[in-house]
Scaffold this motif. Structure first.
Motif, mmCIF file in Angstrom:
data_model
loop_
_atom_site.group_PDB
_atom_site.id
_atom_site.type_symbol
_atom_site.label_atom_id
_atom_site.label_comp_id
_atom_site.label_asym_id
_atom_site.label_seq_id
_atom_site.Cartn_x
_atom_site.Cartn_y
_atom_site.Cartn_z
ATOM 1 N N LEU A 232 7.112 -1.057 -9.305
ATOM 2 C CA LEU A 232 7.778 0.300 -9.546
ATOM 3 C C LEU A 232 6.890 1.480 -9.382
ATOM 4 C CD1 LEU A 232 9.480 -0.860 -12.943
ATOM 5 C CD2 LEU A 232 10.449 -0.446 -10.475
ATOM 6 N N ALA A 233 5.598 1.291 -9.915
ATOM 7 C CA ALA A 233 4.500 2.109 -9.846
ATOM 8 C C ALA A 233 4.205 2.492 -8.214
ATOM 9 C CB ALA A 233 3.192 1.847 -10.757
ATOM 10 N N ALA A 234 4.052 1.427 -7.517
ATOM 11 C CA ALA A 234 3.790 1.709 -6.234
ATOM 12 C C ALA A 234 4.709 2.308 -5.354
ATOM 13 C CB ALA A 234 3.338 0.283 -5.484
ATOM 14 N N GLY A 235 5.920 2.001 -5.464
ATOM 15 C CA GLY A 235 7.162 2.701 -4.812
ATOM 16 C C GLY A 235 7.256 3.916 -5.024
ATOM 17 N N TRP A 236 7.297 4.212 -6.539
ATOM 18 C CA TRP A 236 7.372 5.728 -6.852
ATOM 19 C C TRP A 236 6.322 6.743 -6.345
ATOM 20 C CZ3 TRP A 236 11.277 8.944 -8.106
ATOM 21 C CH2 TRP A 236 10.793 10.016 -8.848
ATOM 22 N N GLY A 237 5.058 5.859 -6.788
ATOM 23 C CA GLY A 237 4.069 6.933 -6.454
ATOM 24 C C GLY A 237 3.640 7.203 -5.022
ATOM 25 N N TYR A 238 3.968 6.154 -4.131
ATOM 26 C CA TYR A 238 3.504 6.434 -2.725
ATOM 27 C C TYR A 238 4.602 7.229 -2.113
ATOM 28 C CZ TYR A 238 2.385 4.882 2.090
ATOM 29 O OH TYR A 238 2.022 5.086 3.426
#
Length: 363
Positions: free
Chosen positions: A78-84
């Motif tokens: 979740l963090a990688a998808g949203w942040g990237y």
């Protein structure tokens, strides 16, 4: 405008390479928000585990560590998808918005998978180490809440910061750490303690978690290499525009070869040696051949790189040849050959990226 009133040339306008993305208040704030939110979810998750189970061991097939790793994987994704996705608007990342939708999607998926698998592996390793330090200790409800809060909160914080400042060199570091941790985890958890007497690929032949880790690392690493190629192409196009690299087609050639190398690496993991040996060996040999081709063609397609880069390239090529000769003469076995060549390939990638980042700079 120039002094003569004409617009600047591409060479003057283009950056040397993908510049480091500096920390921003927004990026740091979002990372903290992610961490606090994930920590809250971790507390609830840990409480649920504590209430439904009794004194789970730190590590093992059914353990607190495996449950924590699963939670870390979800949070990392979740963090990688949203942040990237959001970081494409960050300074120095504008070129990503010009990518074709399919390319941007593939890159995002690769980054998400890499961070997810990395988070799972790192969590498994941490709890494996803790279990060796606290032998026989079961995780009661209180510590289940505390440990899961810290685990998921820290995962969200680190992943959010990582994807928000993605550059070629950061991508390179992520790739190296990912491959090393994945393979070492597979080695220490394999059900066959003498796997090394057969060959390196033997690690991926078991119906066990260790083989899933090994093959998953290779597949996710291959996807990461394909994403890595996009960053390399962006850096090299900027250097060509500034006339620091002489061969205009070098960005397309090098990035294409890196994509091919990524597909080959993923193929090694997708088709274990016990499933289809010819395809497995073709993927592994193909990756090595692409690597040798990049080394041999370097003086032509990478003309303009620092002299010491080419000296190091010839050292890598010589080391590869010596390794093959020693294997052919029976000095060491297949496992040693595979590990050494594997290490040389990723070592060269690290050196290439470091020199690419300083090409065109004054000494």
């Amino acid at each position: 405008m120039t002094a003569a009133g004409s617009p600047p040339t591409p060479a003057a306008a283009a950056p040397s390479t993908t510049p480091p993305t500096p920390p921003t208040v927004r990026g740091e704030s979002e990372a903290i928000v992610f961490a606090v939110s994930a920590g809250g979810l971790g507390a609830l998750y840990g409480l649920l585990i504590g209430l439904l189970t009794e004194d789970l061991p730190m590590s093992g097939d059914v353990s607190f560590g495996t449950l924590a790793a699963a939670g870390s994987g979800v949070i990392a994704a979740l963090a990688a998808g949203w942040g990237y996705w959001r970081s494409r608007h960050a300074p120095g990342q504008e070129w990503r918005r010009a990518l074709a939708p399919w390319a941007f999607t593939v890159n995002t998926i690769s980054v998400v998978i890499a961070h997810t698998v990395f988070a799972v592996l790192a969590t498994l390793v941490i709890y494996l180490v803790l279990s060796r330090g606290f032998i026989g200790l079961g995780v009661i409800t209180f510590w289940s809440v505390v440990l899961m809060t810290v685990t998921l909160g820290l995962t969200a914080y680190l992943v959010s910061l990582s994807v928000s400042r993605m550059t070629t060199q950061r991508m390179s570091s992520l790739l190296m750490a990912f491959i090393v941790i994945g393979t070492l985890t597979a080695m220490v958890t394999t059900p066959d303690p003498v796997w090394w007497q057969i060959h390196f690929s033997h690690l991926g032949t078991f119906w066990a978690l260790s083989s899933a880790v090994f093959n998953g690392t290779l597949v996710a690493g291959g996807l990461l290499v394909t994403t890595f190629a996009v960053y390399i192409a962006a850096d090299m196009r900027a250097l060509v525009a500034r006339r620091k690299l002489a061969y205009e087609r070098s960005p397309r050639i090098v990035s294409t070869l890196f994509v091919l190398m990524g597909f080959m690496l993923a193929g090694v993991g997708l088709v274990p040696v016990n499933v289809n040996e010819p395809i497995h060996n073709l993927s592994a040999s193909g990756m090595a051949l692409v690597y040798v081709g990049l080394l041999a063609a370097g003086p032509r397609i990478l003309r303009g790189m620092p002299t010491f880069y080419f000296l190091s390239t010839w050292a890598f090529l010589a080391s590869t040849v010596v390794t093959v000769v020693l294997f052919a003469t029976g000095y060491f076995g297949l496992t040693a050959l595979e590990i050494i060549v594997f290490a040389l390939i990723f070592g060269w990638i690290a050196v290439f990226i470091r020199f690419l980042g300083v090409t065109g700079q004054t000494e």
